[in-house]
Design an enzyme around this catalytic site. Structure first.
Site, short mmCIF file in Angstrom:
data_model
loop_
_atom_site.label_atom_id
_atom_site.label_comp_id
_atom_site.label_asym_id
_atom_site.label_seq_id
_atom_site.Cartn_x
_atom_site.Cartn_y
_atom_site.Cartn_z
N PHE A 128 42.96 26.61 112.36
CA PHE A 128 43.07 26.22 110.48
C PHE A 128 41.75 25.97 110.69
O PHE A 128 40.79 25.80 111.33
CB PHE A 128 42.89 24.55 111.39
CG PHE A 128 43.34 23.74 110.08
CD1 PHE A 128 43.80 23.48 109.05
CD2 PHE A 128 41.86 23.13 109.84
CE1 PHE A 128 43.67 22.84 107.95
CE2 PHE A 128 41.04 22.13 108.72
CZ PHE A 128 42.36 22.08 108.00
N ASP B 280 35.28 30.70 114.11
CA ASP B 280 34.93 28.88 113.72
C ASP B 280 34.90 27.83 114.57
O ASP B 280 35.68 27.92 115.55
CB ASP B 280 36.68 29.24 113.13
CG ASP B 280 36.45 27.65 112.22
OD1 ASP B 280 35.00 26.16 112.00
OD2 ASP B 280 36.95 27.57 110.97
N LYS C 20 31.47 19.97 110.25
CA LYS C 20 31.55 18.49 110.99
C LYS C 20 30.50 17.82 111.13
O LYS C 20 30.27 16.68 110.57
CB LYS C 20 32.94 18.73 111.79
CG LYS C 20 34.18 18.49 111.56
CD LYS C 20 35.70 18.36 112.06
CE LYS C 20 36.95 18.91 111.27
NZ LYS C 20 37.55 20.15 111.32
C1 LIG Z 1 37.61 20.65 110.09
C2 LIG Z 1 38.54 22.22 109.71
C3 LIG Z 1 37.28 22.74 109.28
C4 LIG Z 1 37.67 22.34 107.87
O1 LIG Z 1 36.33 21.77 107.52
P1 LIG Z 1 36.41 21.31 106.21
O2 LIG Z 1 34.61 20.55 105.76
O3 LIG Z 1 37.24 19.69 106.01
O4 LIG Z 1 36.82 22.28 105.11
C5 LIG Z 1 37.91 24.32 108.90
N1 LIG Z 1 37.89 24.86 110.87
C6 LIG Z 1 38.21 24.29 111.42
C7 LIG Z 1 38.12 25.21 112.67
C8 LIG Z 1 38.06 22.70 111.90
O5 LIG Z 1 38.12 21.96 112.38
#
Ligand SMILES: *Cc1c(COP(=O)(O)O)cnc(C)c1O
Length: 394
Positions: free
Chosen positions: A138, A223, A252
């Site tokens: 994700f 990420d 986050k």
């Molecule tokens: C939450 C998340 C995102 C997306 O972040 P947003 O601030 O909602 O755009 C991307 N990568 C990972 C691993 C996430 O947990």
């Protein structure tokens, strides 16, 4: 009741993109939140791994309050003090030499994709722009980040996506090796898949990814939007696995609830971004950068991180115990304060039963109860939460 009225009014005017819990929250303090009827909840969602310092952390609130009185926004046409200091902090605390600020996880992943493509073009020439990403990953909902996300359920209705992404299964080095050819510029990967259900890398896997990247001249993009900033008991999750990336994204928890993302890269890679190649109007704004500086000051303290790790070990033991008493839990997996309990049944009724008993938990992938308590959680609060979870499972 006011709650039902608020929910009905909101549902009549908001786009229906979320399956929200039927709660109207009005206040938060530490690991607890309150609804408008005054009911208290222990919060093991933490705004989805965002409020790592808990709700209304006084030092963060104070820093933002102070900065709001000085200067809120001037755009990136100018320098500001909090942005400069925050970038220095991030460089000091990480593998990186340079930072780009944006406002969310998806947005910094977009920036990472652009950076990889541009670096590869400059360094190796054309036709080497593809990015290998992981099945079940994700990376966010904007088009580039969505195209990098290896879950078809998120693509439905939005294709064609951005071209140039190749997917291989997480924890499968042989598949990764087979996918590498002269058209690939980077591997983009979460060190621990979060939304995908808290999937940990097998021993040696991330080191293997690093080695493959080095051999083929690929950028390793981590990420760490969810795993970064203390969540796993280290400042960045990759520190557990003895690897350092070329590019990393954070968001986050970076400003403990205010919207901020950061793209970090080594000097060599970062030089592919020159004036005019990328931008964000709000990125790195003074008030939010001031918040993030406080967050880093607190989170990066080795004593704080050691405590998170210790609480994580405690939680692991308690969850293992819980699994023994509740065979409906098929797997317990996680590290630090990031845990997933895979159930043999759908998780939604468990989420509801917890909520009715005053505990907020999240369910991902339909059957994984995900626990992401604020990192300031106490052992007593962990106990209280697990007691409620146990009752809910019964
Ligand atoms: C939450 C998340 C995102 C997306 O972040 P947003 O601030 O909602 O755009 C991307 N990568 C990972 C691993 C996430 O947990």
């Amino acid at each position: 009741m006011l709650t039902n009225d608020v929910i009905a009014r909101a549902d009549s005017v908001l786009m229906q993109t979320y399956g929200r819990q039927p709660l109207v929250l009005v206040k938060g303090q530490g690991c607890r939140v309150w609804d408008e009827a005054g009911r208290e909840y222990l919060d093991f969602v933490g705004g989805l791994a965002v409020c790592n310092l808990g709700h209304a952390h006084p030092a963060v609130t104070e820093a933002v309050h102070h900065q709001l009185q000085q200067l809120v926004h001037v755009s990136n046409l100018y320098y500001t003090l909090p942005m400069a200091a925050l970038a220095q902090d991030l460089v000091r605390l990480s593998f990186a030499h340079r930072v780009f600020f944006a406002n969310s996880g998806a947005e910094v992943n977009e920036a990472a994709i652009k950076l990889c493509r541009r670096y590869s073009l400059e360094r190796f020439g054309p036709n080497r722009h593809r990015i290998i990403s992981m099945t079940n990953s994700f990376h966010g909902r904007t088009f580039g980040a969505l195209s990098a996300t290896g879950q078809q359920k998120f693509w439905q209705g939005f294709e064609p996506l951005l071209p140039g992404f190749v997917f291989v299964p997480f924890n499968d080095l042989a598949a990764l090796e087979r996918a590498v050819d002269g058209t690939v510029c980077a591997v983009m990967i979460e060190p621990i898949q979060g939304e995908g259900g808290v999937i940990l890398p097998d021993p040696g896997y991330l080191a293997g990814v690093r080695r493959l990247c080095d051999e083929a001249g690929l950028l390793m993009v981590l990420d760490e939007v969810q795993t970064g900033l203390g969540r796993t008991g280290k400042l960045f999750a990759h520190e557990h696995f003895g690897v350092a990336p070329d590019v990393m994204t954070l968001a986050k928890a970076l400003a403990n609830g205010l919207p901020m993302g950061a793209l970090l890269a080594t000097a060599e890679v970062a030089q592919a971004f020159v004036p005019g190649t990328h931008a964000s109007t709000f990125g790195g704004g003074p008030a939010i950068a001031a918040a993030a500086r406080e967050v880093l000051r607190i989170l990066a303290d080795p004593d704080f991180l050691a405590e998170v790790a210790a609480k994580g070990n405690y939680l692991r033991d308690r969850l293992t115990e819980l699994q023994r008493r509740h065979p409906i839990i098929t797997t317990v997996r996680g590290v630090g304060l990031m845990w997933g309990l895979k159930l043999a049944r759908p998780g939604a009724p468990v989420v509801m039963a917890c909520r009715e008993r005053g505990l907020l938990v999240n369910c991902t992938q339909g059957d994984v109860i995900r626990l992401l308590p604020p990192l300031i959680v106490s052992l007593a609060e962990l106990d209280q939460g697990l007691d409620i979870l146990g009752q809910a499972l019964t």
